[in-house]
Design an enzyme around this catalytic site. Sequence first.
Site, PDB file in Angstrom:
ATOM      1  N   THR A 140       1.587   7.071   0.204  1.00 25.37           N
ATOM      2  CA  THR A 140       0.551   5.711   0.020  1.00 25.37           C
ATOM      3  C   THR A 140       0.639   5.527  -1.419  1.00 25.37           C
ATOM      4  OG1 THR A 140      -1.562   5.071   0.672  1.00 25.37           O
ATOM      5  CG2 THR A 140      -1.504   7.359  -0.036  1.00 25.37           C
ATOM      6  N   THR A 158      -5.062   7.560   8.399  1.00 24.28           N
ATOM      7  CA  THR A 158      -5.138   6.591   7.358  1.00 24.28           C
ATOM      8  C   THR A 158      -6.378   6.252   7.334  1.00 24.28           C
ATOM      9  OG1 THR A 158      -4.105   4.521   6.814  1.00 24.28           O
ATOM     10  CG2 THR A 158      -4.544   4.839   9.142  1.00 24.28           C
ATOM     11  N   GLY A 159      -6.909   5.461   6.063  1.00 27.27           N
ATOM     12  CA  GLY A 159      -8.295   4.946   5.845  1.00 27.27           C
ATOM     13  C   GLY A 159      -8.793   5.615   4.868  1.00 27.27           C
ATOM     14  N   THR A 218      -1.919   3.615   4.531  1.00 30.49           N
ATOM     15  CA  THR A 218      -0.688   4.621   4.541  1.00 30.49           C
ATOM     16  C   THR A 218       0.080   4.543   5.545  1.00 30.49           C
ATOM     17  OG1 THR A 218      -2.495   6.178   3.441  1.00 30.49           O
ATOM     18  CG2 THR A 218      -0.554   7.283   4.308  1.00 30.49           C
ATOM     19  N   ARG A 254      -7.558   9.616  -9.225  1.00 24.48           N
ATOM     20  CA  ARG A 254      -7.985   9.925  -8.115  1.00 24.48           C
ATOM     21  C   ARG A 254      -6.768  10.287  -7.107  1.00 24.48           C
ATOM     22  NH1 ARG A 254      -6.764   7.624  -2.633  1.00 24.48           N
ATOM     23  NH2 ARG A 254      -8.951   7.719  -1.354  1.00 24.48           N
ATOM     24  N   SER A 279       0.827  -1.334   0.014  1.00 26.76           N
ATOM     25  CA  SER A 279      -0.050   0.222  -0.039  1.00 26.76           C
ATOM     26  C   SER A 279       0.788   1.257   0.094  1.00 26.76           C
ATOM     27  CB  SER A 279      -0.918   0.030   1.197  1.00 26.76           C
ATOM     28  OG  SER A 279      -0.045  -0.136   2.339  1.00 26.76           O
TER      29      SER A 279
HETATM   30  N1  ASP Z   1      -5.890   7.336   3.261  1.00 23.37           N
HETATM   31  C1  ASP Z   1      -5.398   6.730   1.885  1.00 23.37           C
HETATM   32  C2  ASP Z   1      -6.002   7.185   0.798  1.00 23.37           C
HETATM   33  O1  ASP Z   1      -7.445   7.318   0.974  1.00 23.37           O
HETATM   34  C3  ASP Z   1      -5.368   5.341   2.071  1.00 23.37           C
HETATM   35  C4  ASP Z   1      -5.322   4.446   3.551  1.00 23.37           C
HETATM   36  O2  ASP Z   1      -4.626   4.962   4.186  1.00 23.37           O
HETATM   37  O3  ASP Z   1      -5.590   3.365   3.592  1.00 23.37           O
HETATM   38  O4  ASP Z   1      -5.486   7.643  -0.204  1.00 23.37           O
END
Ligand code: ASP
Length: 290
Positions: A166, A199-200, A148, A176, A49
Amino acid sequence: MATPVCIATWPFGRLAAMTASKLLLAGKPALEAALAGAQAVEDDPSVNSVGYGGLPDRDGVVSLDACVMDGRTLSFGAVAALERIGNPAAVAKLVMEKTPHVCLAGRGALEFAITNGFKTRNLLTPKSLEEWEKSKPKPPQPMPGHDTVTVLCLDSKGDLGGVCSTSGLAHKLPGRVGDSPIVGAGLYVDNQGGCAGATGVGEEIWRILGSHKVVEMMRAGKSPQEACEQAVRLMHQVAGRRGVHVSSAAFLALDPQGRHGAAAVPGTNFEFAVGRPGSLQMLKGVEVGG
Ligand code: ASP
């Protein structure tokens, strides 16, 4: 003299925190240490990731987002949708240092990186390609465990620095951009309030400018833990206004005194590393329901 601290997201945060802590103990600045920590994760092909080995977008192309921020000067730099360069956080730092801008995206970011000596490479590994093929969703959606690396450091001079990097959500639409290169959303660092990262699901984190919210709450007197929990509550409330649930998101924070905190949406299963002189711990973010 401050006691150095480093906190970093997810199980791979252990590698980031170990790497950054060594530099902090050697007296290096917070941002330099945070960058080295993030870079160690970018370079690890087993992490799917971040950086090399990150999962690609809908069309099978790996595109990376990153930013860096210095808490003393509030200088920052970011890159978005950068292809073929495995260390986007280092490119983001150069955007901060060498340009009058704060963010470069796409082709311009790639050209800037090449001009500054970065080598292009294929960022797909056989493993990431295979995982991407197997997990092809219809329509594109966040994948579990797509994470991330966010590294937050306090150095011995009392300065804060932060970095996040990330490959974004797997199967994302080409072009995106998530929260990670957006200062205030995926990262915010201010010596006078504290630093926070996320993160997320980036769209939800960005919607509430989550990391900036956390820092402002610390500036107003909340502990890092309270501030992270409050940001998760706000995210639930805002998602509720659209009648949706946030599937995964977490915040982590460090204040200027070196206290840390972390909170997550239930089901995120958020873990983070905390490196202090002589100790490296893995902790769980407190889950906060809506
Ligand atoms: N926050 C990151 C994104 O939306 C992805 C992640 O941290 O899982 O690109």
